[in-house]
Design an enzyme around this catalytic site. Structure first.
Site, PDB file in Angstrom:
ATOM      1  N   LYS A  66     -15.145  -0.039 -35.331  1.00  0.00           N
ATOM      2  CA  LYS A  66     -16.331   0.439 -34.627  1.00  0.00           C
ATOM      3  C   LYS A  66     -17.480   0.307 -35.622  1.00  0.00           C
ATOM      4  O   LYS A  66     -17.542   1.034 -36.620  1.00  0.00           O
ATOM      5  CB  LYS A  66     -16.165   1.901 -34.179  1.00  0.00           C
ATOM      6  CG  LYS A  66     -17.429   2.483 -33.548  1.00  0.00           C
ATOM      7  CD  LYS A  66     -17.265   3.961 -33.220  1.00  0.00           C
ATOM      8  CE  LYS A  66     -18.573   4.539 -32.681  1.00  0.00           C
ATOM      9  NZ  LYS A  66     -18.465   5.995 -32.391  1.00  0.00           N
ATOM     10  N   TYR A  98     -14.049   2.884 -38.686  1.00  0.00           N
ATOM     11  CA  TYR A  98     -15.302   3.387 -38.125  1.00  0.00           C
ATOM     12  C   TYR A  98     -16.339   3.434 -39.241  1.00  0.00           C
ATOM     13  O   TYR A  98     -16.261   4.258 -40.146  1.00  0.00           O
ATOM     14  CB  TYR A  98     -15.060   4.777 -37.523  1.00  0.00           C
ATOM     15  CG  TYR A  98     -16.268   5.473 -36.938  1.00  0.00           C
ATOM     16  CD1 TYR A  98     -17.435   4.794 -36.595  1.00  0.00           C
ATOM     17  CD2 TYR A  98     -16.243   6.846 -36.700  1.00  0.00           C
ATOM     18  CE1 TYR A  98     -18.524   5.445 -36.051  1.00  0.00           C
ATOM     19  CE2 TYR A  98     -17.326   7.516 -36.158  1.00  0.00           C
ATOM     20  CZ  TYR A  98     -18.463   6.815 -35.837  1.00  0.00           C
ATOM     21  OH  TYR A  98     -19.544   7.470 -35.302  1.00  0.00           O
TER      22      TYR A  98
END
Length: 294
Positions: free
Chosen positions: A164, A136
């Protein structure tokens, strides 16, 4: 390993009036999302207010959401930390209850160099070799960017299956796509960049707006995948004002406000986030009304 679908919802954490976690509402909301376009729930990420949750609260949320969506959706546990040892321990504990993957944020505040970032994620992956991990990258919150060449190195680790990408930089996402295997999943961390990211080889979105328009987002991505570009563009353009309205102030303040306007008893955001001012709420209401969401 680790196929999470197209629409991943970064789920909010409901709170009671006294500020404690409302696990009953969390379970009901999770089931609702699983029935309305969400393939995978990301629990205790930034939208879930992980900075103000205790490890015990997070673990219990993983348990409750897993039970609520069993057989309907997958669950990714947000177990990231700016302490490698803490992230390893939290991830190992979450793995014992059967979560389908873990979200690992770039360590925040201490701003490690790229070599340190690689070693951080490598250590977590090695601690849970059978659990798929999703990186992320959100430099606007962490203060440090995970560079594409570092992502490419990490993608060679078997159980690091995707990222992400919330840098807001499509060039960076393109570099990641160019330098990683085709099975490496790249998810937009910004609803408004989902369609552009798909065009450069992205997989889908880790979405905030999917709390409200999960089915529409699923339709948009499926349309793009099927070559129905005009349809995908139409959905994107229709939803674009909502994508922007939800971020008129710090997330997740306004997605929680939107859910409350729909009748969900999700409470406020824990301090230091608090509530939005009345002018901002009025702007949100106008967008929701125009899209028939209230």
């Amino acid at each position: 390993m680790g196929e999470f679908g197209k629409v991943l919802t970064a789920m909010i954490t409901p709170f009671k009036a006294d500020g404690s976690v409302n696990y009953d509402v969390a379970a009901k909301l999770a089931a609702h999302l699983a029935n309305n376009g969400t393939d995978t729930l990301v629990v205790c990420g930034t939208t879930g207010e992980s900075p103000t949750l205790t490890w015990d609260e997070e673990y219990q949320l993983f348990v409750e959401v897993l039970q609520a969506v069993a057989g309907k959706a997958k669950v990714i546990a947000g177990c990231g930390s700016n302490s490698t040892k803490e992230a390893m321990a939290a991830t190992q504990k979450a793995a014992t209850i059967g979560v389908h993957g873990s979200l690992q944020v770039v360590p925040y505040y201490n701003k490690p160099p790229q070599a340190g970032l690689y070693q951080h994620f490598q250590a977590i992956a090695q601690a849970c070799p059978e659990l798929p991990l999703l990186l992320y990258n959100v430099p606007g919150r962490t203060g440090q960017n995970l560079n594409p060449d570092t992502v490419a190195q990490l993608a060679q680790i078997k159980n690091i299956v995707g990222i992400k990408e919330a840098s807001g930089n499509l060039d960076q996402s393109t570099e990641i796509r160019r330098s990683t295997p085709k099975e490496f999943q790249i998810y937009s961390g910004d609803d408004s960049l989902t369609l552009p990211l798909l065009a450069v080889g992205g997989t889908g979105v880790v979405s905030v707006a999917s709390h409200l328009v999960g089915n529409q987002l699923q339709q948009m991505i499926q349309a793009f995948t099927a070559g129905q570009i005009t349809t995908a563009q139409e959905i994107h353009l229709q939803l674009f004002p909502l994508f922007k309205a939800l971020f008129l102030t710090t997330n997740p303040i306004l997605i929680k406000q939107a859910l409350k306007l729909q009748g969900w008893d999700v409470g406020s955001s824990r301090l230091p986030l608090g509530e939005a001012d009345s002018d901002t709420i009025d702007k949100l209401k106008a967008v929701l009304k125009k899209l028939d969401l209230t």
